[in-house]
Scaffold this active site. Structure first.
Site, PDB file in Angstrom:
ATOM      1  N   TYR A  32       0.695  -1.005  -0.133  1.00  0.00           N
ATOM      2  CA  TYR A  32       0.195  -0.307   0.194  1.00  0.00           C
ATOM      3  C   TYR A  32       0.594   1.263   0.074  1.00  0.00           C
ATOM      4  O   TYR A  32       2.201   1.210   0.108  1.00  0.00           O
ATOM      5  CB  TYR A  32      -0.685   0.311   0.929  1.00  0.00           C
ATOM      6  CG  TYR A  32      -0.244   0.461   2.204  1.00  0.00           C
ATOM      7  CD1 TYR A  32      -0.191   2.042   2.719  1.00  0.00           C
ATOM      8  CD2 TYR A  32       0.350  -0.481   3.206  1.00  0.00           C
ATOM      9  CE1 TYR A  32       0.615   1.623   3.777  1.00  0.00           C
ATOM     10  CE2 TYR A  32       0.882  -0.555   4.443  1.00  0.00           C
ATOM     11  CZ  TYR A  32       1.164   1.260   4.895  1.00  0.00           C
ATOM     12  OH  TYR A  32       2.018   1.360   6.108  1.00  0.00           O
ATOM     13  N   ARG A  51       7.964   3.515  -4.912  1.00  0.00           N
ATOM     14  CA  ARG A  51       8.346   2.863  -3.552  1.00  0.00           C
ATOM     15  C   ARG A  51       6.988   1.637  -3.931  1.00  0.00           C
ATOM     16  O   ARG A  51       7.394   0.649  -2.995  1.00  0.00           O
ATOM     17  CB  ARG A  51       7.980   3.635  -2.802  1.00  0.00           C
ATOM     18  CG  ARG A  51       8.706   3.175  -1.494  1.00  0.00           C
ATOM     19  CD  ARG A  51       8.555   3.491  -0.088  1.00  0.00           C
ATOM     20  NE  ARG A  51       6.892   4.541   0.205  1.00  0.00           N
ATOM     21  CZ  ARG A  51       6.562   5.049   1.391  1.00  0.00           C
ATOM     22  NH1 ARG A  51       7.780   5.308   1.905  1.00  0.00           N
ATOM     23  NH2 ARG A  51       6.146   5.598   1.339  1.00  0.00           N
ATOM     24  N   ARG A  99      -8.491 -19.265   0.180  1.00  0.00           N
ATOM     25  CA  ARG A  99      -7.562 -19.638   0.783  1.00  0.00           C
ATOM     26  C   ARG A  99      -6.197 -20.397   1.062  1.00  0.00           C
ATOM     27  O   ARG A  99      -6.760 -21.931   1.186  1.00  0.00           O
ATOM     28  CB  ARG A  99      -8.408 -19.844   2.417  1.00  0.00           C
ATOM     29  CG  ARG A  99      -7.207 -19.276   3.321  1.00  0.00           C
ATOM     30  CD  ARG A  99      -7.546 -19.390   5.111  1.00  0.00           C
ATOM     31  NE  ARG A  99      -6.390 -18.587   5.626  1.00  0.00           N
ATOM     32  CZ  ARG A  99      -5.552 -19.000   6.249  1.00  0.00           C
ATOM     33  NH1 ARG A  99      -5.230 -20.208   6.181  1.00  0.00           N
ATOM     34  NH2 ARG A  99      -4.902 -18.028   7.201  1.00  0.00           N
ATOM     35  N   HIS A 101      -2.141 -21.001   0.752  1.00  0.00           N
ATOM     36  CA  HIS A 101      -0.911 -20.043   1.089  1.00  0.00           C
ATOM     37  C   HIS A 101      -0.020 -20.320  -0.415  1.00  0.00           C
ATOM     38  O   HIS A 101       0.591 -19.181  -0.679  1.00  0.00           O
ATOM     39  CB  HIS A 101       0.559 -21.091   1.932  1.00  0.00           C
ATOM     40  CG  HIS A 101      -0.304 -20.955   3.505  1.00  0.00           C
ATOM     41  ND1 HIS A 101      -1.544 -21.381   4.336  1.00  0.00           N
ATOM     42  CD2 HIS A 101       0.967 -20.180   4.452  1.00  0.00           C
ATOM     43  CE1 HIS A 101      -1.558 -20.950   5.066  1.00  0.00           C
ATOM     44  NE2 HIS A 101      -0.196 -20.503   4.997  1.00  0.00           N
ATOM     45  N   LYS A 145       6.245  -1.786   2.002  1.00  0.00           N
ATOM     46  CA  LYS A 145       5.390  -1.467   2.575  1.00  0.00           C
ATOM     47  C   LYS A 145       4.470  -2.587   2.446  1.00  0.00           C
ATOM     48  O   LYS A 145       3.750  -2.461   1.836  1.00  0.00           O
ATOM     49  CB  LYS A 145       5.129   0.395   2.023  1.00  0.00           C
ATOM     50  CG  LYS A 145       4.327   1.012   3.156  1.00  0.00           C
ATOM     51  CD  LYS A 145       4.161   2.246   2.163  1.00  0.00           C
ATOM     52  CE  LYS A 145       3.592   3.825   2.875  1.00  0.00           C
ATOM     53  NZ  LYS A 145       3.913   3.135   4.754  1.00  0.00           N
ATOM     54  N   GLU A 177      13.626   2.892  13.273  1.00  0.00           N
ATOM     55  CA  GLU A 177      12.656   3.631  13.042  1.00  0.00           C
ATOM     56  C   GLU A 177      11.666   4.068  13.843  1.00  0.00           C
ATOM     57  O   GLU A 177      11.282   3.164  15.005  1.00  0.00           O
ATOM     58  CB  GLU A 177      11.855   3.771  11.430  1.00  0.00           C
ATOM     59  CG  GLU A 177      11.489   2.942  11.585  1.00  0.00           C
ATOM     60  CD  GLU A 177      10.529   2.179  10.263  1.00  0.00           C
ATOM     61  OE1 GLU A 177      11.102   3.237   9.418  1.00  0.00           O
ATOM     62  OE2 GLU A 177      11.339   1.058   9.874  1.00  0.00           O
ATOM     63  N   LEU A 201      11.481   1.258   6.437  1.00  0.00           N
ATOM     64  CA  LEU A 201      11.362   1.797   5.574  1.00  0.00           C
ATOM     65  C   LEU A 201      11.857   3.357   4.920  1.00  0.00           C
ATOM     66  O   LEU A 201      12.314   4.195   5.416  1.00  0.00           O
ATOM     67  CB  LEU A 201      10.267   2.375   5.567  1.00  0.00           C
ATOM     68  CG  LEU A 201       8.597   2.783   4.158  1.00  0.00           C
ATOM     69  CD1 LEU A 201       8.843   1.762   3.424  1.00  0.00           C
ATOM     70  CD2 LEU A 201       6.961   3.096   5.224  1.00  0.00           C
TER      71      LEU A 201
END
Length: 279
Positions: A32, A51, A99, A101, A145, A177, A201
């Protein structure tokens, strides 16, 4: 008005649109970006999207649109919202599938919201905020991210419960951070921040601040520093898309410098506002 977007159509935010088998919901299998919009113009949009692409590649997620198409989509959403200052949240997941993996052979899912910008109370910026130290309990690839933010949430909540704004994360005795920010300290006129690695990040506001520091002829050193370095510094400030540049005046109850926002953080914030206006 606040609006949403799901896989090709704009929707009301109250409309139920996420299928139960959405992999972002079941696995956190996605990435995101949060983009701040000033006066209807998304700030450093290209850097955000680059990014996003880096994060997607890191989790082997193939984006279904070019960066130029995402740019146009975001600008269209801002226009439809009729908001002047807003936050755009763009999320890409591996899609909807039963669902399992293993990666499914389905189309990626794109969702987005546009909401009024979260305005930081003036007194917080004027007086500075407090922070705590917190063990960095996240995974090894924080440069991505991703949607997997539970350790960040727990650290932020712990800070909140202790009456603080942010948690400064520490891994192997060194500051990485904040729970949702990059951290800078100032000592004897020199600015320090943690160097980029898989453990932090690459913040877009961090990038903007680096540019301002260079333009202003200030000295920035990217090297690791400890909790003791933070406590002995003259200034501490954090950077993020929503907090912009925000002074930290106490950490774990200990006063930083004079206990008030420092000259360098204040100057950088003023120059940051000028950069926004110019761009």
């Amino acid at each position: 008005m606040s609006i949403g977007y799901v896989n090709g159509r704009f929707v009301d935010l109250n409309e139920p649109v996420i299928p139960i088998d959405e992999r972002g919901h079941q696995f956190g299998d996605g990435v995101y970006e949060v983009i701040r919009v000033y006066n209807k113009k998304p700030f450093m949009l290209r850097e955000h999207l680059e990014r996003l692409q880096t994060s997607a590649e890191a989790i082997k997620l193939k984006l279904d649109q070019t960066l130029e198409q995402y740019e146009q989509l975001i600008k269209e959403a801002i226009e439809k919202s009729a908001l002047t200052d807003c936050d755009v949240y763009l999320q890409i997941t591996r899609g909807v599938a039963v669902r399992n993996h293993l990666f499914p052979d389905v189309s990626v899912s794109t969702t987005m919201t546009v909401r009024p910008a979260k305005q930081l109370p003036h007194h917080l910026r004027e007086n500075g905020v407090s922070a705590i130290f917190h063990d960095d309990e996240r995974w090894a690839n924080c440069y991505i991210k991703s949607l997997n933010l539970l350790p960040n949430i727990l650290a932020k909540q712990t800070a909140h419960e202790k009456g603080s704004y942010e948690a400064i994360l520490v891994r192997d005795e060194y500051v990485t951070e904040g729970s949702s920010s990059n951290v800078f300290i100032v000592k004897n006129g020199t600015i320090y921040t943690t160097p980029l690695s898989k453990h932090i990040l690459s913040g877009i506001t961090r990038m903007a601040v680096k540019s301002i520091i260079e333009t202003e002829g200030l000295t920035l050193v990217e090297e690791k520093f400890t909790k003791e370095d933070v406590l002995e510094s003259d200034e501490v400030f954090i950077t993020s898309t929503t907090s912009e540049i925000l002074p930290i005046v106490t950490v774990d109850g200990q006063k930083i410098g004079t206990g008030k926002p420092g000259e360098i953080a204040t100057t950088l914030y003023q120059k940051f506002q000028e950069k926004i206006a110019n761009e």
